[in-house]
Design an enzyme around this catalytic site. Structure first.
Site, PDB file in Angstrom:
ATOM      1  N   ASP A 275       0.830  -1.364  -0.132  1.00 57.39           N
ATOM      2  CA  ASP A 275       0.206  -0.171   0.090  1.00 57.39           C
ATOM      3  C   ASP A 275       0.937   1.243  -0.085  1.00 57.39           C
ATOM      4  O   ASP A 275       1.795   1.317   0.748  1.00 57.39           O
ATOM      5  CB  ASP A 275      -1.039  -0.065   1.289  1.00 57.39           C
ATOM      6  CG  ASP A 275      -1.871   1.267   1.458  1.00 57.39           C
ATOM      7  OD1 ASP A 275      -2.620   1.158   0.490  1.00 57.39           O
ATOM      8  OD2 ASP A 275      -1.725   2.013   2.323  1.00 57.39           O
ATOM      9  N   GLU A 317       1.310  -0.855  -5.244  1.00 56.60           N
ATOM     10  CA  GLU A 317       0.148   0.127  -5.309  1.00 56.60           C
ATOM     11  C   GLU A 317       1.187   1.534  -5.061  1.00 56.60           C
ATOM     12  O   GLU A 317       1.082   2.327  -4.164  1.00 56.60           O
ATOM     13  CB  GLU A 317      -0.640   0.053  -4.227  1.00 56.60           C
ATOM     14  CG  GLU A 317      -1.979   0.868  -4.499  1.00 56.60           C
ATOM     15  CD  GLU A 317      -2.376   2.071  -3.609  1.00 56.60           C
ATOM     16  OE1 GLU A 317      -3.172   2.729  -3.895  1.00 56.60           O
ATOM     17  OE2 GLU A 317      -1.533   2.396  -2.788  1.00 56.60           O
TER      18      GLU A 317
END
Ligand code: OTU
Length: 639
Positions: A275, A317
């Site tokens: 993330d 990401e």
């Protein structure tokens, strides 16, 4: 730990040890190289490296036998995530099924779509109350108790694996919740834990960074720092004030987070969604994005995971421009040594731009001009996710021919807000985090609402419903025919609409608009539309999964047609040649196939989707029509 068996006994144990030793011998130099890029200047570097290698050894020792077998299988088939049959689905556990155990009951549904990779959101134990949708983690080794225990997550991973589905969870490694034990201990005065974060005693320290930083949530969480009373200091909080950025300049943080990742890998997580990857390293006087050490950090993790748990895949990401995003596959002599897979965020945003503009040219330039992926890497192609469509990736990327200026993107944003040039547009979205003076940021809304289904249903207009279904199918046809892993966003496969009740209830963060609870639509017109979308997606995925030409390593040629509304690409792999066509315009058109190499050969091609028939040297595409034309015989294909 359950389900693992005794991983250390007998001949199998010795064999596994030998494999580990071989991987260590092969991967040690690379791991050390990346670690040196992070911590090489420290006098205690040797001790840090020793510590890291001890951790991966201990992780491997504890690795359950079934996962070691998986490691072996994947090492024999290293392109497993580049295969056309790898199809992803992403959802919140509670909104899709309820709990971990209930996800098991939904496996047949997932299999009916061909899903072999499941990304579950909000799985780990987040702080109570607002947790940014689960992205403020309090404990990386516990799960959200409403969903079930960590043992139940492990059982779910095993149940999925038994059905050929790999489990992906978020590894929120840029920040922890303010409630994480490290933050608590820092607040309790333990110096050691204060150094896990960026804690600035003075405004002056903060000013070395602040002027260059962008803002992710300029409206709901302005600024990048939060004053923490208990510390009498400023804490770096890129996202919400309760998300404290971790300080990877402190090797202790690296070691602890590596241990957390490997712990989850040993529980059966096969893919980690890394993330907010672009933010992990800070450097004064820069925007603190995409720093060299940000890449070294991922390289180190990949190399180390490759030794300890080689079946594990890192999915990056990084919501950044396309040129920057490609760097997460590794650059220069490190190509292919960083993220295994990465979100194709620029493609996602560009597809929405093309739909609004009814023009595929910039999407074509983007795909054509990006460097080819290094071996052992692949894009993750998607249309919607739990976040907004961030327009930043399309904004003037060093003059690239695929980029847009503010004014052009502003019209796209307006379009998805429901404002067309001649009045109303078909879309029902809402702009995100937009403040005066900075209009272009993001757009919220479900795929179906953005593509016109919501408005068509409100009007009770079957013709408009047909158009919306065609747009939804068209967009999916593009991501299903690209190189890389297609990722379906929960609910898009049945045309779920915006959830206004939830968005209003949860206030501050507009992304709740497109995080509905999964359901079969009740309104008959909606339900029929949903059934048609589902059937179309199933048929396309079956065609994709069965054809080697959709392998991520295919040779692809993007073709500029006279019709700029049509995105065209010819793919070659495994003896097959397929021309994929996607018409982003509501107008039908006729395409001259003689202009597409290898010219006349397309005369005998057939549509894998069964939607169109080639007529002599031309093919007609309906408005929002698509086709996957396959050559009858393998042909020599000019480069
Ligand atoms: C990621 O997102 C998550 O997907 C978001 O849900 C989280 O809020 C965020 O990290 C913090 O954990 O920074 O690099 O809508 O695109 O916040 C990507 C904005 C990110 C997201 C952005 C994003």
């Amino acid at each position: 730990m359950t389900g693992g068996g005794n991983s250390n006994s007998g001949a199998a144990g010795a064999d596994s040890q030998a494999r580990f030793a071989a991987r260590l011998a092969a991967g040690r130099a690379q791991s050390l190289g990346a670690l040196r890029d992070l911590y090489g200047r420290r006098s205690d570097f040797a001790a840090i490296a020793e510590r890291v290698f001890a951790e991966i050894e201990s992780c491997h020792r504890r690795r359950p036998a079934v996962l070691r077998e998986l490691d072996n299988r994947r090492q024999r088939q290293p392109d497993w995530f580049e295969q056309p049959g790898l199809i992803g689905y992403t959802c919140y556990v509670d909104r899709f099924a309820g709990s971990f155990n209930q996800v098991v009951d939904r496996i047949p549904y997932l299999k009916s779509l061909g899903v072999s990779y499941l990304h579950l959101l909000s799985v780990l134990k987040a702080r109570p109350g607002d947790s940014d949708g689960g992205f403020a983690i309090e404990d990386y080794r516990q799960t959200n108790p409403q969903l079930g225990s960590i043992d139940e997550l492990e059982q779910l991973a095993a149940a999925l694996r038994a059905e050929g589905i790999s489990l992906c969870v978020d590894f929120v490694y840029n920040h922890t919740a303010r409630e994480h034990a490290w933050a608590r201990r820092a607040m309790a005065g333990e110096r050691r834990y204060r150094d896990y974060y960026f804690v600035f005693d003075s405004e002056t320290q903060k000013r070395h960074y602040e002027p260059w930083l962008q803002q992710v949530f300029p409206v709901s969480a302005p600024g990048n720092f939060t004053f923490e009373q208990s510390l009498d200091a400023w804490v770096w909080t890129t996202f919400y004030p309760f998300q404290w950025d971790l300080n990877y300049q402190n090797p202790q943080v690296f070691v602890e987070m590596l241990k957390n990742l490997l712990y989850l890998a040993n529980r059966g997580v096969e893919v980690f969604r890394m993330d907010a990857a672009a933010f992990s390293w800070k450097r004064a006087g820069t925007d603190c994005l995409n720093q060299p050490e940000t890449h070294a950090l991922l390289r180190a993790l990949r190399a180390l995971v490759g030794i300890a748990a080689p079946s594990v895949v890192l999915k990056v990401e990084a919501i950044v421009g396309a040129a920057q995003a490609t760097m997460y596959f590794g650059a220069a002599d490190c190509r292919g040594r960083e993220g295994h897979i990465a979100y194709h965020n620029a493609l996602m945003a560009s597809l929405w731009r093309s739909l609004a503009q009814e023009n595929a040219a910039k999407t074509l330039y983007l795909l054509r001009d990006l460097p080819r992926n290094p071996p052992g890497t692949a894009w993750v192609n998607y249309l919607r996710c739990h976040d907004d469509i961030g327009w930043g990736a399309l904004l003037d990327e060093r003059g690239a021919n695929w980029s847009s200026d503010e004014a052009e993107l502003q019209r796209v944003v307006d379009f998805y807000d429901g404002l067309g040039e001649g009045g109303e547009s078909y879309a029902r979205g809402r702009r995100f985090q937009t403040q005066a003076g900075h209009q272009v940021h993001g757009t919220n809304g479900t795929l179906a609402s953005l593509a016109g289904l919501e408005r068509a249903l409100q009007a009770g207009d079957p013709g408009a419903v047909d158009l919306a279904v065609a747009r939804i199918t068209l967009l999916h046809s593009v991501i299903f025919s690209q190189s890389g892993v297609p990722l379906i966003n929960m609910g898009d496969e049945v045309g779920l609409l915006n959830d206004y009740g939830q968005a209003d209830r949860l206030g501050g963060d507009g992304r709740w608009l497109h995080r509905p609870v999964w359901h079969r639509p009740e309104n008959p017109l909606h339900r029929r539309a949903g059934d048609r979308i589902l059937a179309a997606l199933q048929a396309m995925l079956a065609a994709r999964g069965a054809n080697p030409v959709f392998h991520a390593r295919a040779e692809v040629q993007f073709i500029e047609l006279a019709q700029t509304a049509v995105l065209a690409a010819a793919r070659r792999y495994g003896g097959q040649t397929v021309l994929t066509l996607a018409n982003f315009s509501a107008q039908s058109c006729r395409i001259d196939l003689q202009s597409v190499p290898p010219g006349g050969a397309w005369r005998s091609a057939t549509d894998l989707l069964g939607a169109v028939a080639v007529d002599g040297d031309t093919v007609a595409l309906a408005g929002y029509g698509r086709a996957w034309l396959q050559l009858q015989q393998a042909t020599d294909y000019p480069e």
